[in-house]
Structure formats: structure tokens, C-alpha cells
Design a protein around this motif. Structure first.
Motif, PDB file in Angstrom:
ATOM      1  N   GLY A   1       4.375   1.165 -16.107  1.00  0.00           N
ATOM      2  CA  GLY A   1       3.867   0.093 -15.248  1.00  0.00           C
ATOM      3  C   GLY A   1       4.794  -0.213 -14.094  1.00  0.00           C
ATOM      4  O   GLY A   1       4.352  -0.431 -12.954  1.00  0.00           O
ATOM      5  N   ILE A   2       6.093  -0.210 -14.354  1.00  0.00           N
ATOM      6  CA  ILE A   2       7.063  -0.522 -13.305  1.00  0.00           C
ATOM      7  C   ILE A   2       7.133   0.587 -12.266  1.00  0.00           C
ATOM      8  O   ILE A   2       7.246   0.332 -11.057  1.00  0.00           O
ATOM      9  CB  ILE A   2       8.444  -0.797 -13.930  1.00  0.00           C
ATOM     10  N   ILE A   3       7.041   1.842 -12.705  1.00  0.00           N
ATOM     11  CA  ILE A   3       7.107   2.937 -11.730  1.00  0.00           C
ATOM     12  C   ILE A   3       5.834   2.976 -10.884  1.00  0.00           C
ATOM     13  O   ILE A   3       5.882   3.323  -9.689  1.00  0.00           O
ATOM     14  CB  ILE A   3       7.347   4.289 -12.442  1.00  0.00           C
ATOM     15  N   ILE A   4       4.694   2.580 -11.460  1.00  0.00           N
ATOM     16  CA  ILE A   4       3.469   2.460 -10.656  1.00  0.00           C
ATOM     17  C   ILE A   4       3.637   1.361  -9.606  1.00  0.00           C
ATOM     18  O   ILE A   4       3.287   1.539  -8.429  1.00  0.00           O
ATOM     19  CB  ILE A   4       2.256   2.168 -11.559  1.00  0.00           C
ATOM     20  N   LEU A   5       4.189   0.232 -10.017  1.00  0.00           N
ATOM     21  CA  LEU A   5       4.432  -0.867  -9.084  1.00  0.00           C
ATOM     22  C   LEU A   5       5.348  -0.424  -7.941  1.00  0.00           C
ATOM     23  O   LEU A   5       5.088  -0.730  -6.764  1.00  0.00           O
ATOM     24  CB  LEU A   5       5.058  -2.050  -9.832  1.00  0.00           C
ATOM     25  N   THR A   6       6.402   0.323  -8.276  1.00  0.00           N
ATOM     26  CA  THR A   6       7.338   0.797  -7.255  1.00  0.00           C
ATOM     27  C   THR A   6       6.656   1.757  -6.283  1.00  0.00           C
ATOM     28  O   THR A   6       6.821   1.647  -5.056  1.00  0.00           O
ATOM     29  CB  THR A   6       8.532   1.493  -7.925  1.00  0.00           C
ATOM     30  N   ALA A   7       5.880   2.700  -6.816  1.00  0.00           N
ATOM     31  CA  ALA A   7       5.197   3.669  -5.952  1.00  0.00           C
ATOM     32  C   ALA A   7       4.194   2.990  -5.035  1.00  0.00           C
ATOM     33  O   ALA A   7       4.103   3.308  -3.841  1.00  0.00           O
ATOM     34  CB  ALA A   7       4.510   4.727  -6.810  1.00  0.00           C
ATOM     35  N   LEU A   8       3.436   2.029  -5.576  1.00  0.00           N
ATOM     36  CA  LEU A   8       2.448   1.327  -4.747  1.00  0.00           C
ATOM     37  C   LEU A   8       3.133   0.478  -3.683  1.00  0.00           C
ATOM     38  O   LEU A   8       2.626   0.356  -2.554  1.00  0.00           O
ATOM     39  CB  LEU A   8       1.558   0.454  -5.629  1.00  0.00           C
ATOM     40  N   LEU A   9       4.274  -0.116  -4.017  1.00  0.00           N
ATOM     41  CA  LEU A   9       5.020  -0.884  -3.022  1.00  0.00           C
ATOM     42  C   LEU A   9       5.476   0.015  -1.878  1.00  0.00           C
ATOM     43  O   LEU A   9       5.346  -0.335  -0.690  1.00  0.00           O
ATOM     44  CB  LEU A   9       6.229  -1.553  -3.678  1.00  0.00           C
ATOM     45  N   ILE A  10       6.015   1.179  -2.213  1.00  0.00           N
ATOM     46  CA  ILE A  10       6.461   2.116  -1.181  1.00  0.00           C
ATOM     47  C   ILE A  10       5.289   2.554  -0.309  1.00  0.00           C
ATOM     48  O   ILE A  10       5.392   2.608   0.927  1.00  0.00           O
ATOM     49  CB  ILE A  10       7.140   3.335  -1.830  1.00  0.00           C
ATOM     50  N   GLU A  11       4.162   2.865  -0.942  1.00  0.00           N
ATOM     51  CA  GLU A  11       2.993   3.272  -0.171  1.00  0.00           C
ATOM     52  C   GLU A  11       2.510   2.151   0.740  1.00  0.00           C
ATOM     53  O   GLU A  11       2.102   2.390   1.886  1.00  0.00           O
ATOM     54  CB  GLU A  11       1.872   3.700  -1.121  1.00  0.00           C
ATOM     55  N   HIS A  12       2.560   0.922   0.242  1.00  0.00           N
ATOM     56  CA  HIS A  12       2.156  -0.216   1.069  1.00  0.00           C
ATOM     57  C   HIS A  12       3.077  -0.371   2.278  1.00  0.00           C
ATOM     58  O   HIS A  12       2.611  -0.568   3.409  1.00  0.00           O
ATOM     59  CB  HIS A  12       2.172  -1.492   0.237  1.00  0.00           C
ATOM     60  N   LEU A  13       4.380  -0.252   2.059  1.00  0.00           N
ATOM     61  CA  LEU A  13       5.332  -0.383   3.160  1.00  0.00           C
ATOM     62  C   LEU A  13       5.150   0.742   4.166  1.00  0.00           C
ATOM     63  O   LEU A  13       5.234   0.525   5.387  1.00  0.00           O
ATOM     64  CB  LEU A  13       6.758  -0.389   2.618  1.00  0.00           C
ATOM     65  N   GLN A  14       4.900   1.940   3.669  1.00  0.00           N
ATOM     66  CA  GLN A  14       4.668   3.061   4.583  1.00  0.00           C
ATOM     67  C   GLN A  14       3.383   2.866   5.394  1.00  0.00           C
ATOM     68  O   GLN A  14       3.341   3.191   6.583  1.00  0.00           O
ATOM     69  CB  GLN A  14       4.607   4.368   3.805  1.00  0.00           C
ATOM     70  N   LYS A  15       2.354   2.343   4.743  1.00  0.00           N
ATOM     71  CA  LYS A  15       1.107   2.093   5.460  1.00  0.00           C
ATOM     72  C   LYS A  15       1.303   1.053   6.543  1.00  0.00           C
ATOM     73  O   LYS A  15       0.794   1.195   7.661  1.00  0.00           O
ATOM     74  CB  LYS A  15       0.031   1.634   4.475  1.00  0.00           C
ATOM     75  N   GLN A  16       2.047  -0.016   6.226  1.00  0.00           N
ATOM     76  CA  GLN A  16       2.330  -1.045   7.219  1.00  0.00           C
ATOM     77  C   GLN A  16       3.118  -0.469   8.388  1.00  0.00           C
ATOM     78  O   GLN A  16       2.881  -0.808   9.545  1.00  0.00           O
ATOM     79  CB  GLN A  16       3.100  -2.200   6.577  1.00  0.00           C
ATOM     80  N   GLU A  17       4.067   0.412   8.077  1.00  0.00           N
ATOM     81  CA  GLU A  17       4.850   1.015   9.147  1.00  0.00           C
ATOM     82  C   GLU A  17       3.997   1.929  10.013  1.00  0.00           C
ATOM     83  O   GLU A  17       4.129   1.969  11.226  1.00  0.00           O
ATOM     84  CB  GLU A  17       6.017   1.800   8.541  1.00  0.00           C
ATOM     85  N   TYR A  18       3.089   2.671   9.368  1.00  0.00           N
ATOM     86  CA  TYR A  18       2.187   3.535  10.126  1.00  0.00           C
ATOM     87  C   TYR A  18       1.307   2.710  11.063  1.00  0.00           C
ATOM     88  O   TYR A  18       1.119   3.067  12.237  1.00  0.00           O
ATOM     89  CB  TYR A  18       1.319   4.344   9.160  1.00  0.00           C
ATOM     90  N   LEU A  19       0.776   1.597  10.556  1.00  0.00           N
ATOM     91  CA  LEU A  19      -0.055   0.725  11.388  1.00  0.00           C
ATOM     92  C   LEU A  19       0.765   0.123  12.525  1.00  0.00           C
ATOM     93  O   LEU A  19       0.279  -0.005  13.659  1.00  0.00           O
ATOM     94  CB  LEU A  19      -0.673  -0.381  10.531  1.00  0.00           C
ATOM     95  N   TYR A  20       2.012  -0.243  12.227  1.00  0.00           N
ATOM     96  CA  TYR A  20       2.880  -0.811  13.258  1.00  0.00           C
ATOM     97  C   TYR A  20       3.146   0.197  14.368  1.00  0.00           C
ATOM     98  O   TYR A  20       3.039  -0.115  15.558  1.00  0.00           O
ATOM     99  CB  TYR A  20       4.194  -1.268  12.630  1.00  0.00           C
ATOM    100  N   ASN A  21       3.479   1.420  13.986  1.00  0.00           N
ATOM    101  CA  ASN A  21       3.748   2.452  14.994  1.00  0.00           C
ATOM    102  C   ASN A  21       2.497   2.792  15.786  1.00  0.00           C
ATOM    103  O   ASN A  21       2.567   3.038  17.000  1.00  0.00           O
ATOM    104  CB  ASN A  21       4.303   3.717  14.320  1.00  0.00           C
ATOM    105  N   SER A  22       1.342   2.798  15.114  1.00  0.00           N
ATOM    106  CA  SER A  22       0.084   3.058  15.825  1.00  0.00           C
ATOM    107  C   SER A  22      -0.194   1.959  16.838  1.00  0.00           C
ATOM    108  O   SER A  22      -0.637   2.231  17.966  1.00  0.00           O
ATOM    109  CB  SER A  22      -1.074   3.160  14.824  1.00  0.00           C
TER     110      SER A  22
ATOM    111  N   MET B   1      -0.004   2.787  25.616  1.00  0.00           N
ATOM    112  CA  MET B   1      -1.087   3.417  26.364  1.00  0.00           C
ATOM    113  C   MET B   1      -1.898   2.393  27.142  1.00  0.00           C
ATOM    114  O   MET B   1      -2.318   2.635  28.276  1.00  0.00           O
ATOM    115  CB  MET B   1      -1.992   4.194  25.404  1.00  0.00           C
ATOM    116  N   GLU B   2      -2.091   1.215  26.523  1.00  0.00           N
ATOM    117  CA  GLU B   2      -2.835   0.161  27.208  1.00  0.00           C
ATOM    118  C   GLU B   2      -2.069  -0.337  28.428  1.00  0.00           C
ATOM    119  O   GLU B   2      -2.663  -0.600  29.476  1.00  0.00           O
ATOM    120  CB  GLU B   2      -3.086  -0.993  26.239  1.00  0.00           C
TER     121      GLU B   2
END
Length: 422
Positions: free
Chosen positions: A176-197, A204-205
Motif C-alpha cells: 500500500g505504501i509503495i503504491i502511494l509513493t508511485a502515485l504521488l510521483i506520477e501526480h507530481l510529474q503530471k503537474q510538472e508536465y502541465l506546468y511546462n506545457s 507562444m501566445e
């Protein structure tokens, strides 16, 4: 039970906190943590492993001590690859040898298998979606614990059937803890991807706004020049008329040159032209220039000066331009006339120019967007004037604050660092 929960929470904190800490202090737009910053990841996960091993916790029975060191090991191996995995194994093995005790060799062997095998699952892990990633890290965690369970049985004769409940709870706990850690990392990466986009989109605008502004502003003088040149080509005008047309053409070309200079001011520093200037006479000069324009629009300018010296480091021509832009905007904001208050205020460390009108005012959202390319409250405006003004103030080390209320007017405050007298 209370001690177990405290120890478990501590281990979770040791794993999660370094990840959050890095995201808090990483440079915006460069936080591709789990891809480009493997050294940082290795250091943080090594600290997590050491802390988890130093502060283990008893699990269900006083005879069984457990920690979550495998969580950063598995996650680090999946995201960091073989090199990161090898370093984390060395850290974990050295720590386990230092602790000693029963099961040391089985633990080190288990860590070696994790470090050697898990990185090969990295390419598959990065391709699947977040929920498959959660499932994969859970499976890896379970397999690792099963290895420990069966190794204990074969090497030490531990009766599996007596401890099966404990092992199941361990699997659920660590899984359960390793799932929580992996999902947290994925969430942070997604936020960073959205930020860079978003950053790329804004860049461009901005480019498109600049192109639109240049096109819009240059078209008028160029059309005028084109029209007069065509007239001179098609008709025979008297010499006096030709000279008049030529003078108009030169004036329109000057307008286009000034416009280009305005754009260059926004991007090109003017530090080479900076010198000591007094704000009071410069402000008086600008007021003198703008008074006829104000009178024509039924606006009265009231000036409140300061007897104290007002030396700053800047460029008088650029300062004139910044003041003219703001005063002109204030005058134009009062469509039915009114009063424009201009005040010079000096203190021990700053020189401030306050410009307040009684115009239409702005909303908080409009105030936040002041200085952006191609944003203007005027129906035919491009926002170039204030954009250039903000750039001039920035290059001179100054600052602009704006207070505004719809229907009651706007107050601009230009603040400059004051130079020592003498």
C-alpha cells in the motif's frame, strides 16, 4: 500497537518528505525530477533508506522488526535505472551490515536481486498508465517479500504457516505504501508536465501577440507612405505639394521607427545609457508637454512637488516616455474630463511619482494583466505603451504599483531607488 503506528508513520515520512521537499525548492520549469536529476534522486532516496533502517518498527509481534527501505529502493530502480539502483543497493547493504543480526545475508541477497532485476522493468513501467504502474510496483513489492519469507523457511526453518498472517499484513502494508509513493510521483510529474506545457503555451501566445501588435501598429504608417508614393507616381504635382507629401512620408517613417524603438526597449537593456538624473525637473518637463493635450480633453493637471532632492539612476528620455505613457492613459481614461493628480514624494531611500486620475478605473483582473503584450482597456489599443513602461521601470531598478476601482479612477505609483545626495 501505538509504537508500531508511530514507527510506520515515521517510515512513511522518511519516504514521502524528500520527494515533496525537492518539488518545493526545485527551479520552476526545470523540475523533471525523476528523469533528469538522478544524482539528487539518489541522494534523497539514500537518506530515506538509511532513516528507515535506523528507525524500524515492530510489526504485530515483538519478535518481528520491519522497515520500509525497499520502497525507495524499488521506486529508485524503476525511475533512475541501473546506476541509481546500484548506488541504492550499496547504501542499503552497508547499512544492513552495520545493523547485523539474524537474517542479514537474506536481506542483502534480497536487496541485490531487487537492484539487479527491477531496473530492467523500467522501460515497461514508463510506458504504462499510472494504475498499471501502481499494480507493477505492488507486484514487485510482494515478490520481494515472498522471497524473504521462503528464504527464511529454507535457511532458518521458519514455519511459514505460523507466520502467514504476519507476512500477509506486511505485504499489504508495504504494498500500500509503495503504491502511494508511485502515485504521488506520477501526480507530481503530471503537474510538472502541465506546468511546462503552460509555460510553452504562454511563450507562444506572447510571440503571437507581439506579431499582431507589430502588424497592427506598423500597417497604418506604411499604408500612408504607400498611398503618398502612389500619388507621386501617378500625378504631376507642383513642387510645393511634392515637398508637402515628402514631409508627410518622412513623418510616417519616423512613426514607424519610433514604434520599432518601443519594441526594442522592451527586450533591449539600456544600462549603458544610465546616469544620475533629478526626477523633479524631468517630471516638470513632461507635465509641460502634456498640459495642452490635457486641456484639449477638458482635463486639469494638479502637481504637488517636493522640495527635497530626487536623484535616481536612469535615462531621462526613457523616463519621459514612461511618464508620458501613464499620464496620457490617465487623461484618456477621463472621457468627460476631470482632474489628474501628480505628486512627487521623496524619502531617505526612494523617490516616488504618484499619478492618479478620476477615470473609468479597472477591475482587479485587469490590473493584474497590465504590462502584458497586446492587453489594453482601449478599444483600439495594443498595450504597447504600458508594456514599454513596465520594461523601462524594470531596467531602471524601479517598480510600479497600481490601485484602481471601477468608476472611481486609477492610481499609478512609480518607485525608484534614491541615489545618495552629492
Amino acid at each position: 500497537m501505538e509504537a508500531m503506528m508511530t514507527g510506520m508513520i515515521n517510515n512513511i515520512f522518511f519516504i514521502i518528505f524528500p520527494i515533496i521537499l525537492y518539488q518545493m525548492f526545485a527551479t520552476a520549469g526545470q523540475r523533471n525530477f525523476f528523469v533528469s536529476h538522478r544524482i539528487t534522486m539518489t541522494i534523497l532516496f539514500s537518506i530515506s533508506i538509511i532513516l528507515c533502517m535506523v528507525f524500524p518498527y515492530q510489526f504485530l509481534t515483538e519478535d518481528y522488526i520491519f522497515d520500509l527501505r525497499q520502497v525507495p529502493m524499488i521506486v529508485g530502480a524503476l525511475y533512475g535505472g541501473p546506476l541509481v539502483s546500484a548506488v541504492l543497493f550499496i547504501v542499503s547493504a552497508v547499512g544492513r551490515i552495520a545493523i547485523g543480526g539474524d537474517g542479514m545475508y537474506i536481506a542483502i541477497l534480497n536487496q541485490l536481486l531487487v537492484a539487479a532485476g527491477v531496473p530492467f522493468l523500467g522501460p515497461l513501467y514508463r510506458k504504462v498508465n499510472r494504475w498499471w504502474k501502481a499494480a507493477l510496483v505492488f507486484i514487485i513489492s510482494i515478490v520481494s517479500l515472498l522471497f524473504n519469507m521462503f528464504a527464511g523457511y529454507f535457511f532458518f526453518g521458519d514455519p511459514i504457516h505460523n507466520l502467514i498472517g504476519i507476512w500477509l499484513m506486511l505485504m499489504l502494508n508495504q504494498g500500500g505504501i509503495i503504491i502511494l509513493t508511485a502515485l504521488l510521483i506520477e501526480h507530481l510529474q503530471k503537474q510538472e508536465y502541465l506546468y511546462n506545457s503552460l509555460m510553452r503555451h504562454e511563450k507562444m501566445e506572447t510571440v503571437s501577440h507581439f506579431a499582431a501588435a507589430v502588424s497592427h501598429e506598423l500597417r497604418n504608417p506604411l499604408q500612408s507612405v504607400k498611398g503618398f508614393v502612389q500619388l507621386l507616381q501617378e500625378y504631376e504635382y507642383p513642387r510645393a505639394k511634392q515637398l508637402e507629401f515628402q514631409q508627410t512620408i518622412l513623418e510616417e517613417i519616423k512613426v514607424a521607427e519610433d514604434l520599432i524603438d518601443d519594441y526594442l526597449i522592451y527586450a533591449k537593456p539600456v544600462y549603458g545609457e544610465m546616469k544620475r538624473i533629478e526626477v523633479e525637473p524631468e517630471l516638470s518637463h513632461v507635465i509641460k508637454i502634456m498640459t495642452p493635450y490635457a486641456n484639449a480633453r477638458n482635463v486639469e493637471i494638479f502637481v504637488q512637488g517636493s522640495d527635497a532632492a530626487s536623484p535616481i539612476l536612469g535615462d531621462s528620455q526613457k523616463l519621459h516616455q514612461a511618464l508620458v505613457n501613464i499620464i496620457r492613459n490617465g487623461i484618456e481614461a477621463m472621457t468627460d474630463g476631470g482632474k489628474l493628480q501628480v505628486e512627487l514624494e521623496t524619502s531617505a531611500h526612494t523617490v516616488c511619482v504618484h499619478i492618479q486620475d478620476e477615470g473609468v478605473g479597472m477591475t482587479k483582473e485587469q490590473v493584474k494583466r497590465l504590462g502584458e503584450p497586446y492587453f489594453s482597456n482601449k478599444s483600439k489599443g495594443t498595450g504597447l505603451g504600458l508594456m514599454v513602461t513596465y520594461s523601462i521601470l524594470n531596467q531602471m531598478g524601479g517598480d510600479i504599483t497600481v490601485e484602481s476601482e471601477v468608476g472611481k479612477g486609477t492610481k499609478f505609483t512609480l518607485e525608484f531607488p534614491k541615489l545618495p545626495n552629492g
